[in-house]
Design a protein around this motif. Structure first.
Motif, PDB file in Angstrom:
ATOM      1  N   GLY A   1      15.913  -0.697 -62.609  1.00 20.16           N
ATOM      2  CA  GLY A   1      16.558  -1.319 -61.470  1.00 20.16           C
ATOM      3  C   GLY A   1      15.791  -2.481 -60.900  1.00 20.16           C
ATOM      4  O   GLY A   1      16.275  -3.162 -59.985  1.00 20.16           O
ATOM      5  N   LYS A   2      14.575  -2.738 -61.400  1.00 15.52           N
ATOM      6  CA  LYS A   2      13.744  -3.836 -60.896  1.00 15.52           C
ATOM      7  C   LYS A   2      13.456  -4.876 -61.984  1.00 15.52           C
ATOM      8  O   LYS A   2      12.511  -5.644 -61.866  1.00 15.52           O
ATOM      9  N   GLU A   3      14.271  -4.879 -63.054  1.00 12.09           N
ATOM     10  CA  GLU A   3      13.952  -5.717 -64.200  1.00 12.09           C
ATOM     11  C   GLU A   3      14.191  -7.205 -63.969  1.00 12.09           C
ATOM     12  O   GLU A   3      13.771  -8.032 -64.761  1.00 12.09           O
ATOM     13  N   GLY A   4      14.884  -7.583 -62.909  1.00 14.32           N
ATOM     14  CA  GLY A   4      15.256  -8.974 -62.737  1.00 14.32           C
ATOM     15  C   GLY A   4      14.132  -9.882 -62.302  1.00 14.32           C
ATOM     16  O   GLY A   4      14.089 -11.060 -62.678  1.00 14.32           O
ATOM     17  N   SER A   5      13.162  -9.374 -61.548  1.00 18.75           N
ATOM     18  CA  SER A   5      12.108 -10.228 -61.016  1.00 18.75           C
ATOM     19  C   SER A   5      11.078 -10.559 -62.086  1.00 18.75           C
ATOM     20  O   SER A   5      10.914  -9.832 -63.072  1.00 18.75           O
ATOM     21  N   THR A   6      10.387 -11.682 -61.865  1.00 21.12           N
ATOM     22  CA  THR A   6       9.371 -12.119 -62.823  1.00 21.12           C
ATOM     23  C   THR A   6       8.236 -11.121 -62.908  1.00 21.12           C
ATOM     24  O   THR A   6       7.734 -10.814 -64.003  1.00 21.12           O
ATOM     25  N   GLU A   7       7.808 -10.576 -61.747  1.00 22.27           N
ATOM     26  CA  GLU A   7       6.695  -9.620 -61.738  1.00 22.27           C
ATOM     27  C   GLU A   7       7.058  -8.357 -62.511  1.00 22.27           C
ATOM     28  O   GLU A   7       6.248  -7.822 -63.279  1.00 22.27           O
ATOM     29  N   SER A   8       8.297  -7.874 -62.317  1.00 23.72           N
ATOM     30  CA  SER A   8       8.722  -6.664 -63.027  1.00 23.72           C
ATOM     31  C   SER A   8       8.810  -6.905 -64.531  1.00 23.72           C
ATOM     32  O   SER A   8       8.447  -6.041 -65.335  1.00 23.72           O
ATOM     33  N   MET A   9       9.275  -8.081 -64.932  1.00 23.88           N
ATOM     34  CA  MET A   9       9.365  -8.392 -66.356  1.00 23.88           C
ATOM     35  C   MET A   9       7.983  -8.472 -66.993  1.00 23.88           C
ATOM     36  O   MET A   9       7.772  -7.982 -68.115  1.00 23.88           O
ATOM     37  N   LEU A  10       7.025  -9.054 -66.278  1.00 23.51           N
ATOM     38  CA  LEU A  10       5.655  -9.106 -66.793  1.00 23.51           C
ATOM     39  C   LEU A  10       5.071  -7.716 -66.958  1.00 23.51           C
ATOM     40  O   LEU A  10       4.454  -7.397 -67.983  1.00 23.51           O
ATOM     41  N   LEU A  11       5.263  -6.867 -65.934  1.00 21.44           N
ATOM     42  CA  LEU A  11       4.728  -5.508 -66.011  1.00 21.44           C
ATOM     43  C   LEU A  11       5.415  -4.708 -67.114  1.00 21.44           C
ATOM     44  O   LEU A  11       4.764  -3.965 -67.860  1.00 21.44           O
ATOM     45  N   GLU A  12       6.729  -4.883 -67.248  1.00 25.75           N
ATOM     46  CA  GLU A  12       7.452  -4.164 -68.301  1.00 25.75           C
ATOM     47  C   GLU A  12       6.971  -4.584 -69.686  1.00 25.75           C
ATOM     48  O   GLU A  12       6.809  -3.740 -70.585  1.00 25.75           O
ATOM     49  N   SER A  13       6.727  -5.865 -69.871  1.00 32.35           N
ATOM     50  CA  SER A  13       6.237  -6.333 -71.173  1.00 32.35           C
ATOM     51  C   SER A  13       4.850  -5.764 -71.476  1.00 32.35           C
ATOM     52  O   SER A  13       4.549  -5.407 -72.624  1.00 32.35           O
ATOM     53  N   GLN A  14       4.007  -5.656 -70.440  1.00 27.96           N
ATOM     54  CA  GLN A  14       2.676  -5.073 -70.645  1.00 27.96           C
ATOM     55  C   GLN A  14       2.773  -3.593 -70.998  1.00 27.96           C
ATOM     56  O   GLN A  14       2.039  -3.094 -71.854  1.00 27.96           O
ATOM     57  N   ILE A  15       3.685  -2.875 -70.334  1.00 28.31           N
ATOM     58  CA  ILE A  15       3.860  -1.441 -70.631  1.00 28.31           C
ATOM     59  C   ILE A  15       4.361  -1.254 -72.058  1.00 28.31           C
ATOM     60  O   ILE A  15       3.869  -0.394 -72.804  1.00 28.31           O
ATOM     61  N   LEU A  16       5.336  -2.053 -72.452  1.00 27.70           N
ATOM     62  CA  LEU A  16       5.854  -1.960 -73.823  1.00 27.70           C
ATOM     63  C   LEU A  16       4.774  -2.321 -74.842  1.00 27.70           C
ATOM     64  O   LEU A  16       4.699  -1.719 -75.918  1.00 27.70           O
ATOM     65  N   TYR A  17       3.957  -3.296 -74.503  1.00 29.49           N
ATOM     66  CA  TYR A  17       2.843  -3.676 -75.391  1.00 29.49           C
ATOM     67  C   TYR A  17       1.893  -2.504 -75.577  1.00 29.49           C
ATOM     68  O   TYR A  17       1.441  -2.207 -76.682  1.00 29.49           O
ATOM     69  N   ARG A  18       1.584  -1.811 -74.461  1.00 33.46           N
ATOM     70  CA  ARG A  18       0.675  -0.663 -74.542  1.00 33.46           C
ATOM     71  C   ARG A  18       1.310   0.501 -75.300  1.00 33.46           C
ATOM     72  O   ARG A  18       0.602   1.277 -75.944  1.00 33.46           O
ATOM     73  N   LEU A  19       2.629   0.630 -75.222  1.00 30.75           N
ATOM     74  CA  LEU A  19       3.326   1.697 -75.940  1.00 30.75           C
ATOM     75  C   LEU A  19       3.456   1.404 -77.432  1.00 30.75           C
ATOM     76  O   LEU A  19       3.924   2.254 -78.187  1.00 30.75           O
ATOM     77  N   GLY A  20       3.064   0.218 -77.848  1.00 33.40           N
ATOM     78  CA  GLY A  20       3.174  -0.150 -79.253  1.00 33.40           C
ATOM     79  C   GLY A  20       4.503  -0.758 -79.622  1.00 33.40           C
ATOM     80  O   GLY A  20       4.757  -1.028 -80.802  1.00 33.40           O
ATOM     81  N   LYS A  21       5.376  -0.986 -78.633  1.00 33.72           N
ATOM     82  CA  LYS A  21       6.673  -1.617 -78.897  1.00 33.72           C
ATOM     83  C   LYS A  21       6.513  -3.130 -78.755  1.00 33.72           C
ATOM     84  O   LYS A  21       6.960  -3.743 -77.780  1.00 33.72           O
ATOM     85  N   MET A  22       5.850  -3.720 -79.747  1.00 33.41           N
ATOM     86  CA  MET A  22       5.458  -5.122 -79.654  1.00 33.41           C
ATOM     87  C   MET A  22       6.664  -6.057 -79.677  1.00 33.41           C
ATOM     88  O   MET A  22       6.690  -7.071 -78.971  1.00 33.41           O
ATOM     89  N   GLY A  23       7.655  -5.715 -80.480  1.00 32.31           N
ATOM     90  CA  GLY A  23       8.815  -6.587 -80.563  1.00 32.31           C
ATOM     91  C   GLY A  23       9.542  -6.712 -79.231  1.00 32.31           C
ATOM     92  O   GLY A  23       9.906  -7.819 -78.800  1.00 32.31           O
ATOM     93  N   ALA A  24       9.760  -5.571 -78.550  1.00 29.59           N
ATOM     94  CA  ALA A  24      10.427  -5.602 -77.246  1.00 29.59           C
ATOM     95  C   ALA A  24       9.587  -6.345 -76.219  1.00 29.59           C
ATOM     96  O   ALA A  24      10.115  -7.064 -75.360  1.00 29.59           O
ATOM     97  N   SER A  25       8.272  -6.184 -76.293  1.00 28.00           N
ATOM     98  CA  SER A  25       7.383  -6.890 -75.367  1.00 28.00           C
ATOM     99  C   SER A  25       7.486  -8.399 -75.543  1.00 28.00           C
ATOM    100  O   SER A  25       7.576  -9.153 -74.568  1.00 28.00           O
ATOM    101  N   VAL A  26       7.500  -8.849 -76.784  1.00 31.93           N
ATOM    102  CA  VAL A  26       7.596 -10.283 -77.052  1.00 31.93           C
ATOM    103  C   VAL A  26       8.949 -10.830 -76.596  1.00 31.93           C
ATOM    104  O   VAL A  26       9.040 -11.949 -76.055  1.00 31.93           O
ATOM    105  N   ASP A  27      10.005 -10.047 -76.789  1.00 31.02           N
ATOM    106  CA  ASP A  27      11.337 -10.503 -76.366  1.00 31.02           C
ATOM    107  C   ASP A  27      11.380 -10.766 -74.863  1.00 31.02           C
ATOM    108  O   ASP A  27      11.996 -11.737 -74.409  1.00 31.02           O
ATOM    109  N   ILE A  28      10.729  -9.912 -74.079  1.00 37.25           N
ATOM    110  CA  ILE A  28      10.692 -10.118 -72.624  1.00 37.25           C
ATOM    111  C   ILE A  28       9.873 -11.355 -72.290  1.00 37.25           C
ATOM    112  O   ILE A  28      10.249 -12.151 -71.421  1.00 37.25           O
ATOM    113  N   TYR A  29       8.740 -11.531 -72.972  1.00 38.92           N
ATOM    114  CA  TYR A  29       7.911 -12.717 -72.722  1.00 38.92           C
ATOM    115  C   TYR A  29       8.691 -14.007 -72.980  1.00 38.92           C
ATOM    116  O   TYR A  29       8.559 -14.997 -72.247  1.00 38.92           O
TER     117      TYR A  29
END
Length: 654
Positions: free
Chosen positions: A106-134
């Motif tokens: 529910g907070k994916e729209g803001s820039t800060e939330s997108m950055l944090l989500e990409s970092q979480i996905l990166y840590r989870l090993g979901k590199m492709g999804a992380s790059v897509d957000i970046y």
């Protein structure tokens, strides 16, 4: 009654002024990075104005900045405002990544939330999804976006996109040492080691030009130094790599993650040569935990290292435990790895390695086979390992079946040859023949530049001829002759046709080119010879010559050599024959008689004292020496002590 409303107005004005002062103090503490003081002022503000949103946010941020994550989460739970972003960040800091991702919904729209989500996905090993957000983030509003974007592309295995991304962002790889380092990592993944080494050296120079303290420069240089040493290791410059790793570890200026990588790579270079030293170093990196995972990396390395790096550390520890035969510890660590690396192949491979070390190859084959059946899309490495284990254990049919399940390589010449050889060892000639037929059919329809149909057909024809399938072999040879005009195929066709169709063989024989220097052959004289004799070429060259059969009279007789005798030995008068038992120890010869026991030592009379004890001990020692001539020196002390105790008991009874 009039003064009362005035008093109320005065107290309200005083409270408003005090809150203003508190916010001023709070701002001053935050500007000075005095976060503990900021928390105290925030508490004063909340006491004066309960539920103030700004005061709550300032308190939570100050607690996070002060690394008080648990207290920050407690304050978030008590807050009456929505602080889901801060909650997600705190959970991310605690490595509770799934919960952090759920908190961001529910907070994916803001820039800060997108950055944090990409970092979480990166840590989870979901590199492709992380790059897509970046790639969706606005590039103008984020500083150093290219650094994290390139790091995500490298981790996602999309290194081929790195240069295009830099070009689209209009950024050079040498613009900062961080970007130079990440770009060099992409070149390493693409096996461009020389270019990576040059870029790392440029990154070093860029870092040295920045105005940083000496200690900060040493810390920032450590990852680059480790990566340069790794490149040297890959290029075969082992001594330089070992010297770099050792120097980095001794100086101890590097960050924890760089030190851990240096230690692991140094252990990998040494291998099983120094198992104890490697285990001692890895014991400092891996420790037991009280959580669901029984093991974790020390000093917070789980948050600093990538999954690939952490897997390498755990894998090396398991291998060293297997080399040192510490099977219990190896089993315990391997049992915990599926929980630490869910979905990874490495725990399954290590579990199979433990079973192989315990001589349980069938169990290892079973585990690998079950995983391959469950995850067929990720089973290439698993099936290759199963084939290797089965072949080494003498199970050729299982090894052949495992290789045949890998569609990427099953028609390649090396794989076909291996499967056929394994099936021949297993006695499955029909199965081996079917493998050749399938490979011939596949290469016949393959539209590739490097077509291996000629090689496959040649080997298939030779196999069929070797196993008595002459008609099929002749058909393959004939196809080869018509399509490629191969001399080897023509020779094979003549040999095969000679078994059943002489006319056909003679017809194809005429296509062979005549040998140079050979005009005619006298069949009668050739039949009288005993064959060809290979003669060594002299300095001026030479050739193989035919020779006629020699008569028995002219054949050379072998000269009999006289036997050599020892010095002074007369063969006419050899004397008595030597003792056949002369090489045996005396106690094993038939003439050996053990010495009799001295019974007079036991007949000593007199009062109890030292003389009697010495006699008893000496007699027991002699009896032990006669009874145990091999181990008398090892057990002498035990026998003496027992003998002396028995004699003393007898005398006490008297």
């Amino acid at each position: 009654m009039a003064p009362k409303p005035k008093a109320k107005a005065t107290s309200a004005t005083t409270a408003a002024i005090s809150i203003e002062d508190l916010f001023t103090n709070l701002n001053r503490h935050i500007q000075r990075s005095e976060y503990e003081q900021a928390v105290k002022v925030s508490d004063q503000l909340l006491a004066a104005a309960p539920g103030d949103e700004d005061a709550i946010r300032c308190k939570v941020v100050a607690l996070v900045k002060a690394d008080c994550i648990d207290e920050a989460l407690a304050a978030i739970k008590k807050a009456s405002v929505d602080l889901s972003f801060f909650k997600a960040y705190c959970l991310y800091r605690q490595n509770k990544l799934v919960e952090a991702l759920q908190s961001l919904k529910g907070k994916e729209g803001s820039t800060e939330s997108m950055l944090l989500e990409s970092q979480i996905l990166y840590r989870l090993g979901k590199m492709g999804a992380s790059v897509d957000i970046y790639q969706k983030l606005p590039k103008s509003t984020i500083d150093s976006l290219e650094i994290n974007l390139v790091a995500g592309l490298v981790s996602a295995g999309r290194t081929s996109e790195v240069q295009g991304t830099l070009d689209s962002l209009r950024v050079k790889a040498t613009s900062s040492f961080e970007l130079a380092y990440n770009t060099a990592c992409s070149l390493i993944e693409r096996e461009k080691y020389k270019e990576a080494e040059q870029l790392l050296l440029i990154g070093q120079e860029t870092l040295m030009e920045e105005n940083l303290a000496d200690d900060d420069v040493e810390i920032e240089l450590a990852p680059i130094a480790v990566q340069i040493a790794y490149v040297q290791q890959i290029l075969g410059n082992t001594q330089e790599a070992v010297a770099s790793y050792t120097d980095l570890i001794k100086r101890n200026f590097a960050d924890e993650s760089s030190l851990a990588v240096a230690v692991n790579n140094l252990i990998a270079i040494k291998g099983p040569k120094d198992v104890s030293d490697g285990l001692r170093k890895l014991d400092k990196l891996i420790e037991k935990s009280d959580g669901p995972e029984k093991f974790q990396l020390a000093r917070g390395l789980d948050l600093k290292l990538s999954q690939k790096q952490r897997e390498a550390i755990y894998t090396n520890r398991v291998l060293l435990l297997l080399h040192s035969n510490k099977m219990d510890q190896a089993r315990e660590l391997v049992g915990a790895l599926p929980g630490i690396f869910p979905g990874s192949l490495m725990p399954v491979l290590l579990q199979a390695a433990v079973h192989v070390r315990e001589n349980k190859a069938a169990k290892a084959e079973e585990i690998l086979g079950q995983y391959a059946d469950k995850f067929p899309d990720r089973s290439k490495v698993i099936l290759l390992s199963r084939a290797q284990v089965a072949a080494a254990a003498g199970h050729p049919q299982i090894a052949a079946d495992s290789l045949a399940k890998i569609p990427d390589i099953q028609h390649k010449p090396a794989t076909v040859a291996t499967i056929v050889s394994l099936k021949e060892r297993a006695g499955d000639i029909d199965g081996a023949d079917a493998v050749f037929d399938s490979a011939v059919k596949w290469w016949s329809n393959a539209m590739t530049e490097d077509n291996k149909l000629n090689t496959i057909m040649q080997e298939a024809a030779a196999f069929k001829l070797r196993h008595g399938r002459k008609e099929e072999a002749a058909h393959l040879y004939e196809q080869l002759v018509k399509s490629h005009g191969s001399i080897e195929a023509l020779v094979g066709l003549i040999q095969t046709a000679a078994y059943g169709d002489i006319e056909k063989a003679e017809a194809y024989e005429k296509q062979l080119k005549p040998l140079p220097g050979l005009k005619a052959i006298d069949v009668d004289s050739l039949e009288k010879t005993s064959g060809a004799k290979n003669t060594e070429k002299g300095p001026n060259g030479g050739a193989t010559e035919t020779y006629e059969a020699k008569s028995k009279d002219k054949a050379k007789k072998k000269r009999k050599r006289k036997p050599k005798y020892p010095k002074g030995f007369d063969p006419t008068n050899p004397g008595p024959p030597p003792d056949p038992e002369r090489w045996l120890p005396k106690r094993e010869r038939s003439s050996y008689r053990p010495k009799r026991k001295d019974k007079r030592a036991a007949q000593i009379r007199g009062s109890q004292g030292a003389v009697a004890k010495e006699a008893a001990s000496s007699s027991d020692t002699k009896s032990n020496q006669h009874a145990n001539p091999k181990g008398a020196s090892q057990n002498a002390g035990t026998v003496q002590s027992k003998g002396s105790s028995k004699s003393s008991r007898k005398k006490l009874r008297k």
